[in-house]
Design a protein around this motif. Structure first.
Motif: not given
Length: 275
Positions: A21, A225-226, A228-229
């Motif tokens: 990241r 961010q938490r 994923r899609t």
């Protein structure tokens, strides 16, 4: 003049981190640099109270050699390594820098949330607006913040035109997020926060993205961010803004987002204005 504003989600990680990241974040910084902006506003630096470390300073000097920078970090009694803002500006510029206290509740004034640059013809100011938090536990304080910030911008605007940017932690209208119906009581899309942003616009300021791009849908500046899609599905929110005083809104040439590829969280926002 080109200006870019970005919630970086930890400048320390961007400059010294070794994770995948961190590498993605550095690529975004490189992309920002290629735009040759006159001014770069950065929010959520998460630096210590003493500011950039020696290593940070070395990296900034190497990667942004044509820029000076100023910073403001969270200080006690506020949380350490929290929030924080920074400006990088071309060395030929010589702004007067201020770090305003706006009379915000709690420790908000100590969280390093506002820096202002004064130029002969305008103010350039950035903000990292407090999030109302899980369970909206900070919503009442956030409402006070919104009023105090509005008073501060109006004070600047009475002196000369204002360019204001930052993470405002508010999606103003239903087209500013992918799933408005599911988020009516979520932080960043409550009636109270949206009304606060409406008050800001009604006080003499223009949302430059809407001014230039109209009611285009599906263009966002933040993806969780938490989830994923979220980025892949473009399930985002537009919570980062470039605002201008109404009287110079007609001078805006571009107001747009910079693509960050698969990297979630915030993307940089760019303003080009002929002042």
């Amino acid at each position: 003049m080109i200006l870019i504003s970005w919630n970086i989600d930890s400048l320390n990680a961007a400059l010294t981190g070794t994770s995948a990241r961190a590498e993605e974040t550095r690529k975004v910084l490189e992309k920002i640099h290629t735009e040759r902006p006159d001014i770069i506003a950065i929010q959520e630096t998460k630096l210590r109270a003493t500011g950039p470390t020696k290593k940070h300073q070395e990296v900034l000097a190497e990667e942004f050699p044509e820029y000076h920078y100023v910073w403001r970090s969270s200080e006690e009694p506020a949380r350490k390594g929290y929030a924080g803002t920074m400006y990088l500006y071309k060395k030929e510029l010589a702004p007067q820098v201020t770090y305003p206290q706006i009379g915000a509740p709690g420790t908000m004034d100590e969280e390093g949330r506002i820096i202002t640059l004064e130029f002969p013809k305008c103010f350039v100011t950035q903000v990292y607006t407090p999030n109302s938090g899980n369970g909206l536990k900070r919503l009442s304080e956030r409402q006070v913040w919104d009023q105090k910030y509005l008073e501060y911008l109006k004070q600047l605007d009475q002196q000369k035109p204002v360019l204001a940017s930052g993470d405002y932690n508010c999606a103003h209208t239903p087209i500013d997020l992918k799933h408005p119906d599911n988020n009516h009581h979520s932080a960043g899309f409550t009636d109270e926060e949206r009304a606060g942003f409406t008050n800001l616009l009604n006080a003499g300021f223009t949302d430059t993205f809407r001014e230039i791009n109209g009611n285009v849908e599906g263009v966002y500046s933040w993806w969780a961010q938490r989830v994923r899609t979220a980025k892949a599905n473009n399930s985002g929110w537009r919570i980062d803004y470039w605002l201008t005083s109404n009287r110079i809104a007609d001078k805006v040439k571009r107001s747009e987002m910079l693509d960050t590829g698969a990297r979630a969280d915030h993307c940089p926002i760019l303003l080009e204005i002929a002042l």
